[in-house]
Each structure stands twice: as C-alpha cells, then as structure tokens.
Design an enzyme around this catalytic site. Sequence first.
Site, PDB file in Angstrom:
ATOM      1  CG  ASN A   9      -1.361   1.175   1.466  1.00  0.00           C
ATOM      2  OD1 ASN A   9      -1.801   2.165   0.728  1.00  0.00           O
ATOM      3  ND2 ASN A   9      -2.209   1.259   2.584  1.00  0.00           N
ATOM      4  CD1 TRP A  10       3.273   0.727  -3.622  1.00  0.00           C
ATOM      5  CD2 TRP A  10       3.674   2.324  -4.911  1.00  0.00           C
ATOM      6  NE1 TRP A  10       4.456  -0.073  -3.964  1.00  0.00           N
ATOM      7  CE2 TRP A  10       3.925   1.168  -5.266  1.00  0.00           C
ATOM      8  CE3 TRP A  10       3.396   3.014  -5.816  1.00  0.00           C
ATOM      9  CZ2 TRP A  10       4.580   0.026  -6.063  1.00  0.00           C
ATOM     10  CZ3 TRP A  10       3.732   2.419  -7.541  1.00  0.00           C
ATOM     11  CH2 TRP A  10       5.051   1.277  -6.970  1.00  0.00           C
ATOM     12  CE  LYS A  11      -0.204   3.078   4.953  1.00  0.00           C
ATOM     13  NZ  LYS A  11      -0.118   3.190   6.685  1.00  0.00           N
ATOM     14  CG  HIS A  95      -6.251   1.968   5.201  1.00  0.00           C
ATOM     15  ND1 HIS A  95      -5.427   3.145   5.766  1.00  0.00           N
ATOM     16  CD2 HIS A  95      -5.534   0.838   4.736  1.00  0.00           C
ATOM     17  CE1 HIS A  95      -4.442   2.659   6.422  1.00  0.00           C
ATOM     18  NE2 HIS A  95      -3.643   1.234   5.786  1.00  0.00           N
ATOM     19  CD  GLU A  97      -3.091   5.758   6.656  1.00  0.00           C
ATOM     20  OE1 GLU A  97      -2.966   5.463   5.897  1.00  0.00           O
ATOM     21  OE2 GLU A  97      -2.181   4.950   7.316  1.00  0.00           O
ATOM     22  CD  GLU A 167      -3.146  -2.450   7.366  1.00  0.00           C
ATOM     23  OE1 GLU A 167      -2.358  -2.742   6.581  1.00  0.00           O
ATOM     24  OE2 GLU A 167      -4.920  -1.871   6.823  1.00  0.00           O
ATOM     25  N   GLY A 173       2.443   1.986  11.441  1.00  0.00           N
ATOM     26  CA  GLY A 173       3.268   3.405  10.676  1.00  0.00           C
ATOM     27  C   GLY A 173       3.999   3.680  12.129  1.00  0.00           C
ATOM     28  CB  SER A 213       3.893  -1.443  12.445  1.00  0.00           C
ATOM     29  OG  SER A 213       4.571  -0.861  12.486  1.00  0.00           O
ATOM     30  N   GLY A 234       2.466  -0.962   4.691  1.00  0.00           N
ATOM     31  CA  GLY A 234       2.653   0.012   3.894  1.00  0.00           C
ATOM     32  C   GLY A 234       4.062   0.537   3.718  1.00  0.00           C
ATOM     33  N   GLY A 235       4.982   1.666   4.649  1.00  0.00           N
ATOM     34  CA  GLY A 235       6.328   2.171   4.654  1.00  0.00           C
ATOM     35  C   GLY A 235       6.905   0.983   4.192  1.00  0.00           C
TER      36      GLY A 235
HETATM   37  P1  PGA Z   1       2.471   0.125   7.552  1.00  0.00           P
HETATM   38  O1  PGA Z   1       0.860   0.446   7.065  1.00  0.00           O
HETATM   39  O2  PGA Z   1       2.923  -0.910   6.771  1.00  0.00           O
HETATM   40  O3  PGA Z   1       3.272   1.392   7.496  1.00  0.00           O
HETATM   41  O4  PGA Z   1       2.412   0.224   9.144  1.00  0.00           O
HETATM   42  C1  PGA Z   1       0.602  -0.531   6.994  1.00  0.00           C
HETATM   43  C2  PGA Z   1      -1.041  -0.667   6.445  1.00  0.00           C
HETATM   44  O5  PGA Z   1      -1.358   1.277   6.462  1.00  0.00           O
HETATM   45  O6  PGA Z   1      -1.689  -0.758   5.549  1.00  0.00           O
END
Ligand code: PGA
Length: 260
Positions: A9-11, A95, A97, A167, A173, A213, A234-235
């Site tokens: 997930n590149w956000k 998600h 966010e 999640e 994050g 994470s 994500g990251g």
């Molecule tokens: P993260 O994000 O790996 O940076 O914790 C995961 C996500 O939001 O899908």
Amino acid sequence: MRIPLIAGNWKMHMMVRESVNFAKDLWELIKDTKDREVLVCPPFTSLYAVRQAIEGTTIKLGAQNLNWEDAGAFTGAIAPPMLVDVGCEYVIIGHSERRKIWGNSNEDVNKKAHAAIRSGLKPIMCVGETLEEKEADLTRQVVGTQVEVGLKDLTASELKDLVIAYEPVWAIGTGKNDDPAQANKTISFIRDVLGSRFGHNFSQKIRILYGGSVKPDNVDGFMNMSDIDGTLVGGASLKVESFARIVKFKYEEANQDVHR
Ligand code: PGA
C-alpha cells in the site's frame, strides 16, 4: 488452499516515474518467487503507468480507495468502473486512515464493498482496533462489528474473492507490530465470524492478511502462523529491496503446508 497475498500500500507516495521504475525493479527481484500473489497499490495518478510497467509479469494492480457510485457529480472521487478501466483487479476499502481522516463509517465501507463487487473488483477490507479499544479489551467486539456491517447484504458467492486485512490501528506506521501469535488469534476469530455468517467452507477459503509495521525482519513470523494468509505493507513497501524480501518470506521447515 489459500494462496498467500503480499500487498504493498504505497499510500500518498511515489511520482509516476518512480512508480514505473519501482514496478520494473520489483519484478527483476521477485520473478523467480512462486506460490504467492504479489500486489501493488499505487496512488491513482500512477495506476495507468504501473499497469503498463507490469504487463507480462504476475504482479497485480490495486487501488487504495473508491467511491460507491458508478458515475456522477462527485468532484474528486473515483468510480469503480474507472478502476477496472485502468486495469485494477483489487481495491482497498476501509483503511484506518480513510476511517479516521475522512470519517468512513462501517456503513460507508459496506457501500464500497457493494460497489467494488458490482464492478468485479476484489475488495481488500481493512479492519482493526485502536489502542484505546485494545486496552479496553474491545478488540473482538470492534473487529467483529466491522466485519459484520462491512459485509452486510452480500452473499457468499458475491464475496468469493474477498480479502480481509486485519490491521490494528496502533500498529500502523508506528514500528510496533502486533505479536504474530496474538494477531493469529484475532484473525482466527475473524474467520469464525465469517464462518457463522457464511458457513465453515467459505471461512476456510477467504484470505485474511495481517498489516501494521510489517518489515523484512518480522514477516516470516507472521507468515508461519496458521491463519495469516499474507500481509498488507505500508512503509516497508516503498523500498524495492525491502518489499522484495517481504514477498520472499520463508516458511520454517515444519510449516511448508501451513496454508494448504
Ligand atoms: P505500515 O502500514 O506497514 O506502514 O504500518 C500498513 C498499512 O497502513 O496498510
């Protein structure tokens, strides 16, 4: 058999050129890795270019969000048929966010699930508790409701390609991943919720991912758990070497058949 799914997930990261280079470099690093599905979810602006860059590879394309209407006066929104048109197979919905920053409710997530399925997109529905909810011992209640309401008025056959991503919000994050055994317990609970709603067979076929994470040095711990069928990253999905290592997660000798 549930084929493991590793999703990036590149956000809100990566310009078009970087996205294309990333996709090409990723393929070079993972093309010999079999028995798992690999998905990238770039921002909308990179979808078309990445679609072309992954032509002829097995890398799949997904979007990070969608609107629940198919067309109309919705300034700034993206319709499900547009995602199909640009070559997406998957779409992330709910998600944390989107839930937190844009106020998406469980009912909104349900509308998005209906919209995705109507257009033939495979939904990756995210669920997870906040730190306060975890500390108040509400994880199962919160996650159970997110699953129940998110999938309201959908049938098992409509949901055959559903993916759920568990999640925990406090793990996203933050560098504080959930303990793999604990995540496995919550994911097994989600499978039970699916089982009581849609039947045991259905629940055994649906892939449930862990996200929060996930990194090269902890992915193997998650992927060796009985109910964890992949990861949403994500990251660590933004650096090609790190995402490629996550894709190449390793089973312990005794767990070769853990997902079969
Ligand atoms: P993260 O994000 O790996 O940076 O914790 C995961 C996500 O939001 O899908």
